[in-house]
Design a protein around this motif. Structure first.
Motif, PDB file in Angstrom:
ATOM      1  N   ILE A  68       0.829  -1.210   0.000  1.00 48.77           N
ATOM      2  CA  ILE A  68       0.000   0.000   0.000  1.00 48.77           C
ATOM      3  C   ILE A  68       0.863   1.259   0.000  1.00 48.77           C
ATOM      4  O   ILE A  68       0.380   2.349   0.263  1.00 48.77           O
ATOM      5  N   TYR A  69       2.173   1.106  -0.323  1.00 47.95           N
ATOM      6  CA  TYR A  69       3.027   2.280  -0.482  1.00 47.95           C
ATOM      7  C   TYR A  69       2.409   3.264  -1.478  1.00 47.95           C
ATOM      8  O   TYR A  69       1.729   2.864  -2.428  1.00 47.95           O
ATOM      9  N   ASP A  70       2.737   4.533  -1.314  1.00 47.07           N
ATOM     10  CA  ASP A  70       2.353   5.522  -2.313  1.00 47.07           C
ATOM     11  C   ASP A  70       3.072   5.210  -3.615  1.00 47.07           C
ATOM     12  O   ASP A  70       4.279   4.973  -3.638  1.00 47.07           O
ATOM     13  N   ASN A  71       2.320   5.181  -4.718  1.00 43.51           N
ATOM     14  CA  ASN A  71       2.877   4.912  -6.041  1.00 43.51           C
ATOM     15  C   ASN A  71       2.756   6.152  -6.920  1.00 43.51           C
ATOM     16  O   ASN A  71       2.271   7.203  -6.490  1.00 43.51           O
ATOM     17  N   ASN A  72       3.173   6.029  -8.158  1.00 45.52           N
ATOM     18  CA  ASN A  72       3.244   7.172  -9.072  1.00 45.52           C
ATOM     19  C   ASN A  72       1.895   7.860  -9.237  1.00 45.52           C
ATOM     20  O   ASN A  72       0.856   7.202  -9.326  1.00 45.52           O
ATOM     21  N   ASP A  73       1.913   9.191  -9.309  1.00 48.37           N
ATOM     22  CA  ASP A  73       0.678   9.975  -9.397  1.00 48.37           C
ATOM     23  C   ASP A  73       0.110  10.055 -10.812  1.00 48.37           C
ATOM     24  O   ASP A  73      -1.008  10.547 -10.992  1.00 48.37           O
ATOM     25  N   GLY A  74       0.869   9.604 -11.784  1.00 48.27           N
ATOM     26  CA  GLY A  74       0.386   9.625 -13.169  1.00 48.27           C
ATOM     27  C   GLY A  74       0.517   8.258 -13.796  1.00 48.27           C
ATOM     28  O   GLY A  74       0.774   7.255 -13.123  1.00 48.27           O
ATOM     29  N   THR A  75       0.339   8.197 -15.093  1.00 49.09           N
ATOM     30  CA  THR A  75       0.504   6.930 -15.795  1.00 49.09           C
ATOM     31  C   THR A  75       1.983   6.601 -15.923  1.00 49.09           C
ATOM     32  O   THR A  75       2.843   7.473 -15.948  1.00 49.09           O
ATOM     33  N   ASP A  76       2.251   5.317 -15.991  1.00 46.63           N
ATOM     34  CA  ASP A  76       3.613   4.813 -16.151  1.00 46.63           C
ATOM     35  C   ASP A  76       3.854   4.590 -17.643  1.00 46.63           C
ATOM     36  O   ASP A  76       3.334   3.641 -18.238  1.00 46.63           O
ATOM     37  N   THR A  77       4.643   5.464 -18.232  1.00 49.66           N
ATOM     38  CA  THR A  77       4.929   5.360 -19.672  1.00 49.66           C
ATOM     39  C   THR A  77       6.203   4.561 -19.938  1.00 49.66           C
ATOM     40  O   THR A  77       6.622   4.433 -21.088  1.00 49.66           O
ATOM     41  N   LEU A  78       6.807   4.025 -18.875  1.00 45.82           N
ATOM     42  CA  LEU A  78       7.972   3.155 -19.041  1.00 45.82           C
ATOM     43  C   LEU A  78       7.543   1.695 -19.127  1.00 45.82           C
ATOM     44  O   LEU A  78       8.044   0.941 -19.962  1.00 45.82           O
TER      45      LEU A  78
END
Length: 620
Positions: free
Chosen positions: A197-207
């Motif tokens: 439940i860590y905070d993850n990326n705030d946008g889409t992952d384009t990688l």
């Protein structure tokens, strides 16, 4: 005043003005220190880790000195860029809970770094661990139930929720898990395991892109902040509230953690606290070879092992360098922080083989020192019992190291279970795999399962049937070890490879057409499987023999398998026709599953009639 005097005075005034201007420019150019983040943000008095090493991220920290009113600060080190400072903070045993900000000073100014001493949670009813008396239920919070719609589109990341896309957030959260605890209790679950439940990326992952579509961090395995709960799921207060509510229902909580890697959008990727924080950089790093067998190979040289230990997953996920003592200290403290903040009972540790065993030894020792009853299960995704044995916590590796890990997943048993009950292969393959239990120090320290979030669902495989699923559940829930149930398998949810194997639980959203959390919302097949699982779990809970008694194999043929655990006897028929099975011992009791009639005993033998593709569980 003479001409020379006038000239001298004008020169002095000019010089003074120039000097003042230079000083003013220097003052403007040299900036005061700034603090952006403090990790950990709080700690405890009377903790086994004291001093705690605080990592401060900021700007213009070069040359900083740190003062800690009412606390003791020492060993201040700042990285070459002046963006990170490590500070040892010692907390006296008598320190009262409260705010104790740290002050950073440089020649250009000072700034406060917030820090709190927290009250330790009472240990009674917390940090309990788990084991063979438990049944673990794996759920993904984002896919289980939406209990709080206000966090569906948070202000800082509003555009990555879309239930029509398998790799976007769907809206499930910690509040939803809490609301569904009565359902889990009714089913017979004693422990829940949630993915990170860590905070993850705030946008889409384009990688990380599949089918030319970006992904998101709904699954939790790409942390951008290891000291925060992802805003789509809730807050730390929500997590602690869930743990407390689960404990009130007699349910334990296990949280998934990741010590191998972080997400590619973590601030460390472009600005690392030390030069060796990761193995390489985003621009230049080793790509993981996935050859975990080399780690158990006593003939392998170090370069072969390092290709697996040091590589970045899918050439994207930054690989922690646990040989850097600052990294090791950070991860250990972070683990203990999550436990201390929540009162949770156990940890599922991701990607166990990809981290040096020396680190695991130190990590496990730190956990046991502070929380002796806490238990850890490690993920070793391998069907070879020799590999599982190598990583067993009691095994001494060729490095002379014992990690002390409590449990490992039983991937070796997973494969013959699927082969038999989906593919129709001989059921004796299960018995033959169980024969390899002699390789382990503690076979009961394995976690058997028939599905989880990294494989296609049981009912998503070609040839899968409800009858086969029920046979698989009978096997998993009556064999040795601590069994695992993957959310939705108890209602026969289908699903292919990721992300299809991570579908939303029907009824977890108010807009869902059907609510499978209630019997009235299940199809006949779903209810049949659910009832089968519930009966098995209730019988297992009521009968210690099914959890702790020695296993004895009584009958093993191509498609029949009968085994005994104390006073309980399990009969499995994987054939497409009913069979009459002769057991070479006297049996008594009734079939708790209601499938088979009473055994017929004669001459010290018992004959049992088992319908096609069915199982029976005889108990006194």
């Amino acid at each position: 005043m003479t001409w020379h005097a006038v000239v001298s005075r004008l020169w002095w005034q000019s010089a003074c003005a120039l000097s003042a201007g230079v000083l003013a420019s220097a003052s403007v150019g040299a900036q005061a220190p700034q603090v952006e983040k403090v990790e950990p943000p709080n700690w405890w008095a009377n903790h086994t880790i004291n001093p705690v090493r605080v990592l401060i991220r900021g700007q213009h920290l070069s040359g900083a000195r740190v003062t800690c009113p009412k606390l003791a600060c020492g060993r201040v080190t700042v990285n070459a860029q002046g963006t990170y400072a490590f500070v040892d903070v010692r907390i006296a045993p008598t320190t009262a809970p409260g705010a104790y900000p740290l002050t950073l000073r440089t020649a250009q100014g000072s700034v406060q770094a917030p820090f709190t001493v927290s009250a330790q949670l009472p240990t009674l009813g917390r940090f309990q661990g788990f084991g063979v008396d438990d049944v673990v239920y794996l759920l993904m919070p984002d896919r289980f139930a939406n209990g709080d719609s206000t966090n569906d589109r948070p202000a800082k990341s509003p555009a990555i929720l879309d239930r029509s896309k398998g790799r976007y957030y769907h809206g499930g959260d910690l509040a939803g898990v809490r609301q569904k605890l009565p359902y889990l209790k009714q089913l017979g679950i004693t422990t829940i395991w949630m993915n990170p439940i860590y905070d993850n990326n705030d946008g889409t992952d384009t990688l990380e892109v599949y089918d030319k579509q970006p992904t998101t961090g709904y699954h939790g395995y790409g942390a951008t902040d290891m000291y925060a709960v992802d805003e789509h799921l809730g807050t730390m207060a929500d997590f602690k509230g869930l743990v407390d509510a689960a404990h009130a229902q007699g349910i334990k909580v296990v949280l998934d953690m990741v010590a191998n890697h972080t997400g590619p959008y973590h601030p460390w990727v472009k600005n690392a606290p030390t030069p060796t924080w990761f193995h390489g950089t985003q621009a230049k790093h080793p790509d993981n070879t996935w050859q975990t067998w080399t780690l158990a190979n006593s003939y392998a040289n170090d370069s072969l092992r390092r290709a697996t230990l040091d590589g970045w997953f899918i050439n994207i996920l930054p690989d922690f360098n646990q040989d850097d003592p600052e990294v090791a200290r950070y991860i250990i403290q972070n683990t203990l922080w999550w436990v201390g903040m929540s009162g949770m009972d156990g940890i599922r540790q991701d990607t166990w083989p990809y981290v040096p065993v020396a680190f695991w030894r130190d990590w496990m020792a730190a956990i046991k020192k502070q929380y002796p009853s806490l238990r850890v299960v490690g993920e070793v995704f391998d069907g070879d019992p020799a590999m599982i044995r190598f990583f067993e916590g009691t095994n001494t590796t060729h490095d002379g190291i014992r990690t002390g890990v409590d449990f490992l997943f039983d991937f070796p048993l997973y494969y013959p279970i699927r082969d038999a009950f989906i593919g129709g292969k001989p059921i004796k393959g299960i018995a033959q795999m169980l024969m390899r239990d002699r390789l382990y120090d503690r076979p009961d320290a394995l976690m058997p399962f028939l599905g989880l979030h990294d494989v296609s669902r049981f009912m998503g495989e070609k040839g899968a049937t409800v009858a086969g699923l029920k046979l698989a559940f009978t096997t998993v829930l009556t064999t040795r070890g601590t069994p695992l149930v993957y959310y939705g398998d108890e209602i026969a949810i289908p699903g292919g490879p990721d992300p299809d194997n991570r579908k939303d639980f029907p009824g977890g959203w108010t807009s869902d057409a059907l609510n499978a959390f209630e019997a009235s919302g299940r199809t006949p097949d779903q209810q049949a499987v659910w009832q089968h699982v519930q009966t098995l779990l209730r019988t297992r809970a009521a009968m210690p023999d099914l959890r702790r008694a020695r296993t004895e194999h009584l009958v093993v043929t191509d498609q029949q398998f009968v085994f005994r655990r104390g006073r309980a006897t399990v009969a499995l028929n994987n054939d497409t026709v009913a069979v009459s099975v002769v057991v070479p011992s006297a049996m008594a009791g009734r079939d708790a599953l209601g499938v088979c009639g009473a055994p017929v005993v004669a001459g010290g033998r018992s004959t049992v009639q088992v319908p096609a593709k069915s199982s029976c569980l005889f108990v006194p």
